[in-house]
Design a protein around this motif. Structure first.
Motif, PDB file in Angstrom:
ATOM      1  N   SER A 100       0.161  -1.279  -0.229  1.00  0.00           N
ATOM      2  CA  SER A 100      -0.469  -0.507   0.045  1.00  0.00           C
ATOM      3  C   SER A 100       0.901   1.084   0.049  1.00  0.00           C
ATOM      4  O   SER A 100       0.441   2.012   0.099  1.00  0.00           O
ATOM      5  CB  SER A 100      -0.797  -0.148   1.551  1.00  0.00           C
ATOM      6  OG  SER A 100      -1.629  -0.877   1.026  1.00  0.00           O
ATOM      7  N   ILE A 101       2.113   0.947  -0.539  1.00  0.00           N
ATOM      8  CA  ILE A 101       3.049   2.572  -0.581  1.00  0.00           C
ATOM      9  C   ILE A 101       2.777   2.846  -0.799  1.00  0.00           C
ATOM     10  O   ILE A 101       2.444   4.465  -0.905  1.00  0.00           O
ATOM     11  CB  ILE A 101       4.659   1.736  -0.344  1.00  0.00           C
ATOM     12  CG1 ILE A 101       5.214   2.869  -0.046  1.00  0.00           C
ATOM     13  CG2 ILE A 101       4.675   1.602  -2.246  1.00  0.00           C
ATOM     14  CD1 ILE A 101       6.938   2.160   0.253  1.00  0.00           C
ATOM     15  N   SER A 102       1.907   3.301  -2.636  1.00  0.00           N
ATOM     16  CA  SER A 102       2.010   4.487  -3.006  1.00  0.00           C
ATOM     17  C   SER A 102      -0.199   4.607  -3.132  1.00  0.00           C
ATOM     18  O   SER A 102      -0.625   5.365  -3.634  1.00  0.00           O
ATOM     19  CB  SER A 102       2.465   3.588  -4.707  1.00  0.00           C
ATOM     20  OG  SER A 102       1.481   2.677  -5.337  1.00  0.00           O
ATOM     21  N   THR A 103      -0.925   4.433  -2.183  1.00  0.00           N
ATOM     22  CA  THR A 103      -1.849   3.957  -2.557  1.00  0.00           C
ATOM     23  C   THR A 103      -2.722   4.403  -0.973  1.00  0.00           C
ATOM     24  O   THR A 103      -4.074   4.792  -1.459  1.00  0.00           O
ATOM     25  CB  THR A 103      -2.896   2.719  -2.619  1.00  0.00           C
ATOM     26  OG1 THR A 103      -2.412   1.534  -2.246  1.00  0.00           O
ATOM     27  CG2 THR A 103      -2.298   1.786  -4.336  1.00  0.00           C
ATOM     28  N   LEU A 104      -2.366   3.872  -0.087  1.00  0.00           N
ATOM     29  CA  LEU A 104      -2.834   3.972   1.533  1.00  0.00           C
ATOM     30  C   LEU A 104      -3.374   6.091   1.641  1.00  0.00           C
ATOM     31  O   LEU A 104      -2.475   6.456   1.480  1.00  0.00           O
ATOM     32  CB  LEU A 104      -1.862   3.602   2.305  1.00  0.00           C
ATOM     33  CG  LEU A 104      -2.643   3.638   3.736  1.00  0.00           C
ATOM     34  CD1 LEU A 104      -3.890   2.692   3.597  1.00  0.00           C
ATOM     35  CD2 LEU A 104      -2.301   3.306   4.960  1.00  0.00           C
ATOM     36  N   PRO A 105      -4.466   6.270   1.974  1.00  0.00           N
ATOM     37  CA  PRO A 105      -4.653   7.205   2.564  1.00  0.00           C
ATOM     38  C   PRO A 105      -3.514   8.315   3.214  1.00  0.00           C
ATOM     39  O   PRO A 105      -3.136   6.772   4.232  1.00  0.00           O
ATOM     40  CB  PRO A 105      -6.144   6.909   2.767  1.00  0.00           C
ATOM     41  CG  PRO A 105      -6.091   6.457   1.809  1.00  0.00           C
ATOM     42  CD  PRO A 105      -5.632   5.154   2.182  1.00  0.00           C
ATOM     43  N   LYS A 106      -3.365   9.058   3.305  1.00  0.00           N
ATOM     44  CA  LYS A 106      -2.288   9.589   4.384  1.00  0.00           C
ATOM     45  C   LYS A 106      -2.534   9.842   5.838  1.00  0.00           C
ATOM     46  O   LYS A 106      -1.270   9.640   6.215  1.00  0.00           O
ATOM     47  CB  LYS A 106      -1.587  11.027   3.635  1.00  0.00           C
ATOM     48  CG  LYS A 106      -0.619  10.973   2.223  1.00  0.00           C
ATOM     49  CD  LYS A 106      -0.774  12.265   1.502  1.00  0.00           C
ATOM     50  CE  LYS A 106      -0.131  12.498   0.375  1.00  0.00           C
ATOM     51  NZ  LYS A 106       0.655  13.894   0.271  1.00  0.00           N
ATOM     52  N   ASP A 107      -3.375   9.655   5.730  1.00  0.00           N
ATOM     53  CA  ASP A 107      -3.810  10.155   7.348  1.00  0.00           C
ATOM     54  C   ASP A 107      -4.711   8.153   7.420  1.00  0.00           C
ATOM     55  O   ASP A 107      -5.339   8.843   8.542  1.00  0.00           O
ATOM     56  CB  ASP A 107      -5.370  11.241   7.076  1.00  0.00           C
ATOM     57  CG  ASP A 107      -6.304  10.534   6.872  1.00  0.00           C
ATOM     58  OD1 ASP A 107      -6.535  10.048   5.309  1.00  0.00           O
ATOM     59  OD2 ASP A 107      -6.941  11.716   6.357  1.00  0.00           O
ATOM     60  N   PHE A 108      -5.213   7.339   7.062  1.00  0.00           N
ATOM     61  CA  PHE A 108      -5.126   6.632   7.569  1.00  0.00           C
ATOM     62  C   PHE A 108      -4.826   5.857   8.829  1.00  0.00           C
ATOM     63  O   PHE A 108      -5.721   5.484  10.068  1.00  0.00           O
ATOM     64  CB  PHE A 108      -4.682   5.415   6.224  1.00  0.00           C
ATOM     65  CG  PHE A 108      -5.136   3.608   6.965  1.00  0.00           C
ATOM     66  CD1 PHE A 108      -6.433   3.114   6.678  1.00  0.00           C
ATOM     67  CD2 PHE A 108      -4.629   3.241   7.408  1.00  0.00           C
ATOM     68  CE1 PHE A 108      -6.838   2.636   7.489  1.00  0.00           C
ATOM     69  CE2 PHE A 108      -4.579   1.933   8.486  1.00  0.00           C
ATOM     70  CZ  PHE A 108      -5.726   1.867   7.651  1.00  0.00           C
ATOM     71  N   TYR A 109      -3.635   5.996   9.372  1.00  0.00           N
ATOM     72  CA  TYR A 109      -3.648   5.374  10.521  1.00  0.00           C
ATOM     73  C   TYR A 109      -4.440   6.454  11.886  1.00  0.00           C
ATOM     74  O   TYR A 109      -5.007   6.037  12.533  1.00  0.00           O
ATOM     75  CB  TYR A 109      -1.826   4.994  10.570  1.00  0.00           C
ATOM     76  CG  TYR A 109      -1.730   4.186  10.303  1.00  0.00           C
ATOM     77  CD1 TYR A 109      -2.272   3.132  10.129  1.00  0.00           C
ATOM     78  CD2 TYR A 109      -0.669   4.125   9.207  1.00  0.00           C
ATOM     79  CE1 TYR A 109      -1.333   1.860   9.832  1.00  0.00           C
ATOM     80  CE2 TYR A 109      -0.334   3.446   8.204  1.00  0.00           C
ATOM     81  CZ  TYR A 109      -0.367   1.388   8.548  1.00  0.00           C
ATOM     82  OH  TYR A 109      -0.449   1.055   7.773  1.00  0.00           O
ATOM     83  N   GLU A 110      -4.324   7.764  11.743  1.00  0.00           N
ATOM     84  CA  GLU A 110      -4.693   8.832  12.560  1.00  0.00           C
ATOM     85  C   GLU A 110      -5.709   8.942  12.301  1.00  0.00           C
ATOM     86  O   GLU A 110      -6.349   8.971  13.094  1.00  0.00           O
ATOM     87  CB  GLU A 110      -3.808  10.139  12.314  1.00  0.00           C
ATOM     88  CG  GLU A 110      -2.971  10.582  11.787  1.00  0.00           C
ATOM     89  CD  GLU A 110      -1.992  10.151  10.349  1.00  0.00           C
ATOM     90  OE1 GLU A 110      -2.286   8.905   9.895  1.00  0.00           O
ATOM     91  OE2 GLU A 110      -0.846   9.853  10.810  1.00  0.00           O
ATOM     92  N   THR A 111      -6.617   8.704  11.332  1.00  0.00           N
ATOM     93  CA  THR A 111      -8.283   8.376  11.167  1.00  0.00           C
ATOM     94  C   THR A 111      -8.865   7.145  11.818  1.00  0.00           C
ATOM     95  O   THR A 111      -8.868   7.252  11.939  1.00  0.00           O
ATOM     96  CB  THR A 111      -8.473   8.438   9.963  1.00  0.00           C
ATOM     97  OG1 THR A 111      -8.133   9.290   8.669  1.00  0.00           O
ATOM     98  CG2 THR A 111     -10.249   8.121   9.360  1.00  0.00           C
ATOM     99  N   CYS A 112      -7.464   6.180  11.773  1.00  0.00           N
ATOM    100  CA  CYS A 112      -8.221   4.705  12.529  1.00  0.00           C
ATOM    101  C   CYS A 112      -8.292   5.627  13.894  1.00  0.00           C
ATOM    102  O   CYS A 112      -9.469   4.359  14.866  1.00  0.00           O
ATOM    103  CB  CYS A 112      -7.089   4.028  12.076  1.00  0.00           C
ATOM    104  SG  CYS A 112      -7.713   2.930  10.710  1.00  0.00           S
ATOM    105  N   ALA A 113      -6.946   6.254  14.414  1.00  0.00           N
ATOM    106  CA  ALA A 113      -7.002   5.880  15.866  1.00  0.00           C
ATOM    107  C   ALA A 113      -8.003   7.059  16.509  1.00  0.00           C
ATOM    108  O   ALA A 113      -8.766   6.959  17.341  1.00  0.00           O
ATOM    109  CB  ALA A 113      -5.555   6.457  16.335  1.00  0.00           C
ATOM    110  N   LYS A 114      -8.367   7.725  15.675  1.00  0.00           N
ATOM    111  CA  LYS A 114      -8.928   8.920  15.903  1.00  0.00           C
ATOM    112  C   LYS A 114     -10.605   8.391  16.450  1.00  0.00           C
ATOM    113  O   LYS A 114     -11.477   8.278  17.374  1.00  0.00           O
ATOM    114  CB  LYS A 114      -9.611   9.848  14.914  1.00  0.00           C
ATOM    115  CG  LYS A 114     -10.328  10.304  15.130  1.00  0.00           C
ATOM    116  CD  LYS A 114     -11.057  11.738  14.105  1.00  0.00           C
ATOM    117  CE  LYS A 114     -11.562  13.105  13.655  1.00  0.00           C
ATOM    118  NZ  LYS A 114     -11.687  13.964  12.957  1.00  0.00           N
ATOM    119  N   HIS A 115     -10.988   7.471  15.490  1.00  0.00           N
ATOM    120  CA  HIS A 115     -12.274   6.231  15.634  1.00  0.00           C
ATOM    121  C   HIS A 115     -12.353   4.557  16.564  1.00  0.00           C
ATOM    122  O   HIS A 115     -12.942   3.799  15.860  1.00  0.00           O
ATOM    123  CB  HIS A 115     -12.647   5.304  14.027  1.00  0.00           C
ATOM    124  CG  HIS A 115     -13.194   7.165  12.818  1.00  0.00           C
ATOM    125  ND1 HIS A 115     -12.593   7.664  12.817  1.00  0.00           N
ATOM    126  CD2 HIS A 115     -14.352   7.356  13.566  1.00  0.00           C
ATOM    127  CE1 HIS A 115     -13.400   9.066  12.492  1.00  0.00           C
ATOM    128  NE2 HIS A 115     -14.682   9.133  12.196  1.00  0.00           N
TER     129      HIS A 115
END
Length: 508
Positions: free
Chosen positions: A211-226
């Motif tokens: 997922s190096i070129s496809t994963l949304p940049k804020d993916f991990y932060e968004t997951c933690a937020k939810h």
């Protein structure tokens, strides 16, 4: 258009290889022009080192094709070939990693002994041997009391994922090679946010390279937020070899220990034909409900512990429902670089060796080693109807050309090869003799069969087997058959190019 992650991986390796080869040629040129005694000594020193490395390659337990590729490369480009071999030619697992996996297995795989009563009840001796083999290779048992449903398109898999998530009460585990933003991603994440807010434990593991070129940049932060726990598998580190080579290619969703969905489908709009990149995207998966889901839970928790060091109590993640007796047996299995028994490849070779009437396969990449090729050819020579379906429209032209380079030997012995005319077939499915089907993440190439962490679901004696057969026959009907006559018409220059591609295939 973004590059495909696996394409990025191949190009990354290719660029490094080319740069080092150019460096090797430059060094040799300087040595020749200088032609000094020191240059001659240095050259022969390179050759001695190269011969020692070749002896090491010969000694290793690898296929003849894999060894030959590296032997040629090391001898032609001794200095750089040696460096590249030690970067990613050896499938080396350190004692520390082995000990770590052994400790993890005690918490997970070791708790799933073979189901002796289920095994003893198998009447077909050939199937019984096959089940015993897979168990010995992968350490996972055979199950009954499991319903299976074949999902013949990514659209069906996506709906099944959302439906399963909607029912979640305790936990949801997701493990995927590629995660890409878009409609599929948004709908999936919305469903997960809702469940996490309701107190359901949600964990997501995403392969870093995939997922190096496809994963949304804020993916991990968004997951933690939810309140969703998310981790990258095998992130970029000082070990370039491990980062490039050892990838988590599995795709699975597990809900409450009751439902598991797994196959070839990643998270991205091309997989559900919301985005057309290579014509119609044909992909497959399977939905399991019942006792066999525990094997997928074990796979996930093992990888999570390996990545984080966190030990999960398996008893907390067992399904609690009692499922009625169902027709057929189910055996999820997995493979990976830490398992030198090669469960996936050996399972396929065993199937070819014991097939009586037919074997049909779909694979996006057909890059075979000598052992698997010989098993396929032996099946065809013995009168087994062997059919292989590959893409009609490629996602990576170099890999597509390499796939076609393997057609000649197969066609000459009666193997029937089809290219899926409507587009790109990404599914990894096998069926044989109206008895057994395998649906998984395993491509028929060196990377899947040697380097990647993979998973598959072996299914015997159920309606799902016939559903797979019906789908593959429909795919064959929609495909263009490649005949040996067509291959013979290829120009001599192109055949030379194909021979080179076959030599370098294990290095890609």
């Amino acid at each position: 258009m973004k590059s495909t992650p696996s394409g990025f991986q191949s190009r990354f390796r290719l660029v490094i290889n080319l740069v080092l080869i150019l460096l090797q040629l430059t060094v040799i040129g300087i040595m020749i022009l200088g032609f000094s005694d020191d240059a001659i000594i240095a050259y022969w020193l390179f050759e001695v080192i190269a011969v020692l490395v070749v002896l090491n390659i010969v000694y290793r337990r690898k296929s003849a094709a894999y060894k030959m590729s590296w032997i040629i490369f090391v001898l032609v480009f001794p200095a750089i070939g040696v460096i590249l071999y030690f970067i990613w030619g050896r499938q080396h697992v350190s004692k520390k990693v082995k000990a770590r996996w052994l400790a993890i297995n005690k918490n997970t795989y070791a708790k799933l002994a073979q189901n002796k009563q289920v095994f003893a009840a198998i009447e077909d001796s050939g199937i019984k041997k096959e089940v015993d083999l897979i168990n010995r290779l992968s350490g996972l048992p055979i199950w009954e009391n499991t319903q299976t449903r074949y999902l013949k398109l990514g659209e069906e898999m996506h709906r099944a994922n959302l439906e399963a998530i909607e029912t979640a009460e305790k936990f949801i585990f997701l493990e995927y090679f590629i995660v890409t933003g878009g409609k599929m991603y948004d709908e999936l994440m919305t469903a997960l946010f809702k469940k996490a807010a309701a107190g359901v434990e949600v964990r997501i593991m995403v392969d870093e390279m995939g997922s190096i070129s496809t994963l949304p940049k804020d993916f991990y932060e968004t997951c933690a937020k939810h309140k969703i726990r998310s981790i990258p598998f095998n992130p970029l580190s000082a070990s370039l070899f491990r980062f490039i080579s050892y990838r988590d290619h599995r795709k699975m969703t597990i809900v409450d220990g009751h439902v598991a969905i797994s196959g070839g489908i990643n998270i991205g709009d091309e997989y559900i034909n919301e985005k057309r990149r290579f014509g119609h995207w044909k992909d497959m998966a399977v939905r399991l409900e019942g006792d066999a889901v525990l094997s997928f839970t074990v796979m996930f928790l093992s990888m999570w512990e390996y990545s984080t060091g966190e030990v999960s109590n398996l008893e907390n993640y067992r399904g609690t429902k009692k499922y009625p007796q169902t027709k057929g047996l189910v055996m999820p299995f997995c493979d990976g670089p830490n398992n030198l028994k090669n469960p996936a490849e050996n399972t396929y070779m065993n199937i070819f060796a014991n097939a009586k009437e037919y074997v049909y396969i779909t694979t996006p990449y057909l890059i075979l080693d000598t052992d698997l090729t010989n098993c396929i050819l032996l099946a065809a020579r013995s009168g087994v109807d062997v059919r292989i379906i590959t893409p009609g429209i490629p996602d990576k032209k170099l890999v597509y050309a390499t796939t076609r380079a393997f057609y000649g030997d197969l066609l000459a012995e009666g193997v029937r090869v089809y290219e899926y005319s409507p587009g790109f077939i990404h599914g990894k499915v096998l069926i044989t003799d109206d008895q057994v089907a395998i649906i998984g993440s395993i491509n028929m190439d060196y990377r899947s069969l040697t380097w990647n962490y993979e998973c598959g679901t072996w299914i015997y004696g159920s309606q799902t087997v016939f559903d797979v057969k019906a789908d593959l026959l429909a795919v064959i009907e929609a495909s263009r058959e490649i005949c040996y006559y067509d291959w013979e018409k290829i120009s001599f220059a192109k055949k030379i190019g194909q021979a080179v591609l076959r030599i370098v295939a294990p290095l890609m």
